[in-house]
Write a protein that holds these residues in place. Structure first.
Motif, PDB file in Angstrom:
ATOM      1  N   PHE A 175     123.425  19.387  53.393  1.00  0.00           N
ATOM      2  CA  PHE A 175     122.119  19.836  52.887  1.00  0.00           C
ATOM      3  C   PHE A 175     122.076  21.362  52.810  1.00  0.00           C
ATOM      4  O   PHE A 175     121.674  21.933  51.786  1.00  0.00           O
ATOM      5  CB  PHE A 175     120.993  19.319  53.769  1.00  0.00           C
ATOM      6  N   LEU A 176     122.501  22.028  53.868  1.00  0.00           N
ATOM      7  CA  LEU A 176     122.487  23.491  53.854  1.00  0.00           C
ATOM      8  C   LEU A 176     123.462  24.038  52.814  1.00  0.00           C
ATOM      9  O   LEU A 176     123.191  25.070  52.186  1.00  0.00           O
ATOM     10  CB  LEU A 176     122.837  24.033  55.243  1.00  0.00           C
ATOM     11  N   ASP A 177     124.566  23.370  52.600  1.00  0.00           N
ATOM     12  CA  ASP A 177     125.499  23.794  51.560  1.00  0.00           C
ATOM     13  C   ASP A 177     124.842  23.690  50.189  1.00  0.00           C
ATOM     14  O   ASP A 177     125.053  24.546  49.325  1.00  0.00           O
ATOM     15  CB  ASP A 177     126.764  22.934  51.621  1.00  0.00           C
ATOM     16  N   ALA A 178     124.012  22.646  49.987  1.00  0.00           N
ATOM     17  CA  ALA A 178     123.311  22.482  48.713  1.00  0.00           C
ATOM     18  C   ALA A 178     122.258  23.569  48.496  1.00  0.00           C
ATOM     19  O   ALA A 178     121.841  23.810  47.358  1.00  0.00           O
ATOM     20  CB  ALA A 178     122.660  21.106  48.648  1.00  0.00           C
ATOM     21  N   LEU A 179     121.827  24.238  49.579  1.00  0.00           N
ATOM     22  CA  LEU A 179     120.853  25.332  49.464  1.00  0.00           C
ATOM     23  C   LEU A 179     121.502  26.680  49.156  1.00  0.00           C
ATOM     24  O   LEU A 179     120.792  27.668  48.964  1.00  0.00           O
ATOM     25  CB  LEU A 179     120.053  25.464  50.768  1.00  0.00           C
ATOM     26  N   LYS A 180     122.821  26.718  49.096  1.00  0.00           N
ATOM     27  CA  LYS A 180     123.520  27.986  48.842  1.00  0.00           C
ATOM     28  C   LYS A 180     123.031  28.604  47.531  1.00  0.00           C
ATOM     29  O   LYS A 180     122.964  27.953  46.495  1.00  0.00           O
ATOM     30  CB  LYS A 180     125.025  27.757  48.776  1.00  0.00           C
ATOM     31  N   GLY A 181     122.641  29.889  47.599  1.00  0.00           N
ATOM     32  CA  GLY A 181     122.146  30.590  46.426  1.00  0.00           C
ATOM     33  C   GLY A 181     120.672  30.389  46.164  1.00  0.00           C
ATOM     34  O   GLY A 181     120.092  31.069  45.310  1.00  0.00           O
TER      35      GLY A 181
END
Length: 236
Positions: free
Chosen positions: A28-34
């Motif tokens: 989930f946090l990786d999907a929030l990158k950027g």
């Protein structure tokens, strides 16, 4: 994970800080990158923390939320997905998250719904055997979750979401067992496949089942019998 990001998109802005409690392998946090400025995970599984530290690019802590000191905090948004049901003392757990939240910050939760339609309406015994799991120590309805959150110092909206589709529920009610393929049960359902999918009748059948599935999920969510409870709120 992109579905969850879409659900939270109205809350997200570039300069915000997000803490994901029980972040697992950090997808989930990786999907929030950027999409946000600061991403921080908290996870007690050493293997999953090791995976994050090796493969991803955000800070992760490996201590209980009540004990940890997080240099990046307090946070604009704290998320917690499918974790509260594993906690022995959910009230203390939520109070600890309260202490890591900015006064204007938001808390977002997802957790199993004890009023899941397969339990509360269809009364599917085989699904109940599948649903109640030993690692889960607490289950909640909208009413009991609301009372708990009030005690913990939060206010907001409790709803439900339905991830599994209409054909998955038809399979449970007819075969009394889960589907063998996760993607079939979790995505947009398809009736006509392969070469037949691109024929006039195939396209019509697939449009029909996709529309029926959308209406089915909306109906479950309207009546609060979707598979997962959600909470979006702030400090009282």
């Amino acid at each position: 994970q992109e579905t969850i990001v879409k659900r939270l998109r109205p809350l997200l802005y570039k300069n915000m800080s997000v803490l994901d409690v029980g972040c697992s392998t950090g997808h989930f946090l990786d999907a929030l990158k950027g999409k946000v400025k600061t991403r921080v995970g908290l996870e007690l599984s050493r293997d999953e923390v090791a995976f994050i530290r090796k493969n991803l690019d955000f800070a992760v802590y490996n201590e209980p939320i009540a004990d940890v000191e997080i240099a990046e905090g307090p946070f604009d948004l704290i998320t917690c997905f499918q974790t509260l049901e594993h906690i022995d003392d959910p009230l203390s757990f939520l109070k600890a998250m309260h202490s890591h939240l900015k006064p204007s910050g938001h808390l977002y939760l997802e957790l199993p719904n004890l009023d899941d339609v397969l339990l509360s309406v269809f009364e599917n015994k085989e699904y109940a055997d599948f649903y109640f799991r030993e690692p889960h120590v607490s289950y909640f309805t909208r009413k009991t979750l609301g009372a708990l959150l009030t005690k913990a110092g939060f206010k907001g909206r409790i709803g439900t979401v339905q991830g599994y589709n209409l054909t998955n529920h038809l399979h449970w009610t007819s075969a009394h067992a889960p589907q063998g393929n996760f993607k079939e049960g979790n995505g947009v359902p398809v009736l006509a496949k392969g070469a037949k999918a691109n024929t006039p009748v195939g396209r019509a059948l697939n449009a029909f089942i996709a529309n029926a599935d959308k209406q089915y999920r909306q109906l479950l969510e309207k009546h609060h019998v979707g598979e997962s409870l959600t909470f979006l709120g702030t400090q009282r």
